[in-house]
Design an enzyme around this catalytic site. Structure first.
Site, PDB file in Angstrom:
ATOM      1  N   TYR A 174       0.830  -1.202   0.000  1.00 34.51           N
ATOM      2  CA  TYR A 174       0.000   0.000   0.000  1.00 34.51           C
ATOM      3  C   TYR A 174       0.866   1.254   0.000  1.00 34.51           C
ATOM      4  O   TYR A 174       0.606   2.213  -0.750  1.00 34.51           O
ATOM      5  CB  TYR A 174      -0.919  -0.015   1.224  1.00 34.51           C
ATOM      6  CG  TYR A 174      -1.923   1.104   1.255  1.00 34.51           C
ATOM      7  CD1 TYR A 174      -3.096   1.040   0.517  1.00 34.51           C
ATOM      8  CD2 TYR A 174      -1.698   2.245   2.033  1.00 34.51           C
ATOM      9  CE1 TYR A 174      -4.019   2.070   0.550  1.00 34.51           C
ATOM     10  CE2 TYR A 174      -2.613   3.279   2.072  1.00 34.51           C
ATOM     11  CZ  TYR A 174      -3.773   3.181   1.328  1.00 34.51           C
ATOM     12  OH  TYR A 174      -4.678   4.215   1.358  1.00 34.51           O
ATOM     13  N   ARG A 192       2.615   1.551  -3.464  1.00 35.86           N
ATOM     14  CA  ARG A 192       1.715   1.748  -4.604  1.00 35.86           C
ATOM     15  C   ARG A 192       0.925   3.030  -4.504  1.00 35.86           C
ATOM     16  O   ARG A 192       0.571   3.630  -5.496  1.00 35.86           O
ATOM     17  CB  ARG A 192       0.757   0.559  -4.741  1.00 35.86           C
ATOM     18  CG  ARG A 192       1.412  -0.741  -5.137  1.00 35.86           C
ATOM     19  CD  ARG A 192       1.926  -0.697  -6.584  1.00 35.86           C
ATOM     20  NE  ARG A 192       2.671  -1.921  -6.898  1.00 35.86           N
ATOM     21  CZ  ARG A 192       3.976  -2.058  -6.756  1.00 35.86           C
ATOM     22  NH1 ARG A 192       4.684  -1.045  -6.302  1.00 35.86           N
ATOM     23  NH2 ARG A 192       4.569  -3.186  -7.081  1.00 35.86           N
ATOM     24  N   HIS A 248     -14.513   5.673  -2.179  1.00 34.60           N
ATOM     25  CA  HIS A 248     -13.610   4.560  -1.866  1.00 34.60           C
ATOM     26  C   HIS A 248     -12.585   4.907  -0.792  1.00 34.60           C
ATOM     27  O   HIS A 248     -11.629   4.163  -0.582  1.00 34.60           O
ATOM     28  CB  HIS A 248     -12.892   4.085  -3.140  1.00 34.60           C
ATOM     29  CG  HIS A 248     -13.816   3.448  -4.120  1.00 34.60           C
ATOM     30  ND1 HIS A 248     -13.571   3.437  -5.481  1.00 34.60           N
ATOM     31  CD2 HIS A 248     -14.987   2.792  -3.948  1.00 34.60           C
ATOM     32  CE1 HIS A 248     -14.557   2.801  -6.096  1.00 34.60           C
ATOM     33  NE2 HIS A 248     -15.429   2.411  -5.185  1.00 34.60           N
TER      34      HIS A 248
END
Length: 238
Positions: free
Chosen positions: A56, A59, A101
């Site tokens: 995480y 990225r 999200h």
């Protein structure tokens, strides 16, 4: 006219953030052992937080200091739901957009999904990359190699095996869809549930839609207008 804009990763591409499903996309680049669809799950965070958090961080969190582009600024006073977690719409000044999200710059208490919690700012700048794994465990308050409910923290991001909840303002998002006179989809491939939900509402209530994308995905809707252009080109024509 009450136009609702629903944006995807294509809008942030001009800010240097890779799209999700393009050749350089986040979902095409995994870890050594897992695909992105396997990595971006609650189960992976629970069972292998060391690899999850490193993935995480590498990225997503490495893009935390990127700035908004002209499209984000154009959208800053618009009725907006974004699929993007990069927070660039907030940086551009939109005070009431829905990050359906989640947001890269925030985290929450690690909780059962039905519980009400509030997002907190994630102090990413405290991460020491020379001792990345330990530093991330400290940041997310993980002891004994496993995140603990109602004690550890979790990135504020909707994972593949989680569901939309009030934490992500899902009821408000649905109400904005119902109230819209028109929906404009920008830079999205219609591959996530929120876009399918919006199209279903648009079909049911005969709300016209526009699809803005250089290679627009087909929308199952009788009243659709395709704008085969980038979001930047679109706003220059408005």
């Amino acid at each position: 006219m009450n136009t609702l804009y629903i944006t995807g990763a294509g809008v942030s591409a001009a800010s240097g953030i890779p799209t999700f499903r393009g050749e350089d996309g986040f979902w095409t680049i995994g870890s050594k052992n897992y695909t992105p669809m396997e990595m971006a799950t609650r189960a992976m965070y629970q069972n292998n937080p060391r690899e999850f958090l490193a993935w995480y961080y590498n990225r997503f969190a490495t893009y935390r200091n990127h700035g908004p582009n002209d499209v984000h600024h154009w959208l800053s006073d618009k009725n907006l739901i974004t699929q993007n977690i990069d927070g660039l719409d907030g940086k551009a000044g939109n005070k009431n957009y829905i990050a359906i999200h989640g947001r890269l710059d925030q985290m929450t208490l690690f909780h059962e999904q039905v519980e009400a919690v509030k997002p907190l700012m994630t102090p990413w700048d405290s991460v020491d990359e020379s001792r990345l794994h330990d530093s991330l465990f400290e940041l997310f308050n993980i002891q004994n190699q496993t995140p603990e409910l109602n004690h550890s923290f979790k990135p504020f991001v909707l994972l593949f095996d989680e569901y939309y909840s009030e934490l992500y303002r899902i009821s408000e998002a649905q109400q904005r869809m119902l109230n819209a006179d028109k929906m404009v989809f920008m830079g999205t491939s219609f591959s996530v549930n929120i876009t399918q939900m919006a199209i279903e509402i648009a079909r049911t209530y005969d709300i016209p839609i526009e699809v803005v994308d250089p290679n627009p995905a087909h929308a199952l809707h009788p009243n659709v207008s395709y704008k085969k252009m980038t979001a930047l080109e679109y706003i220059q024509h408005c």
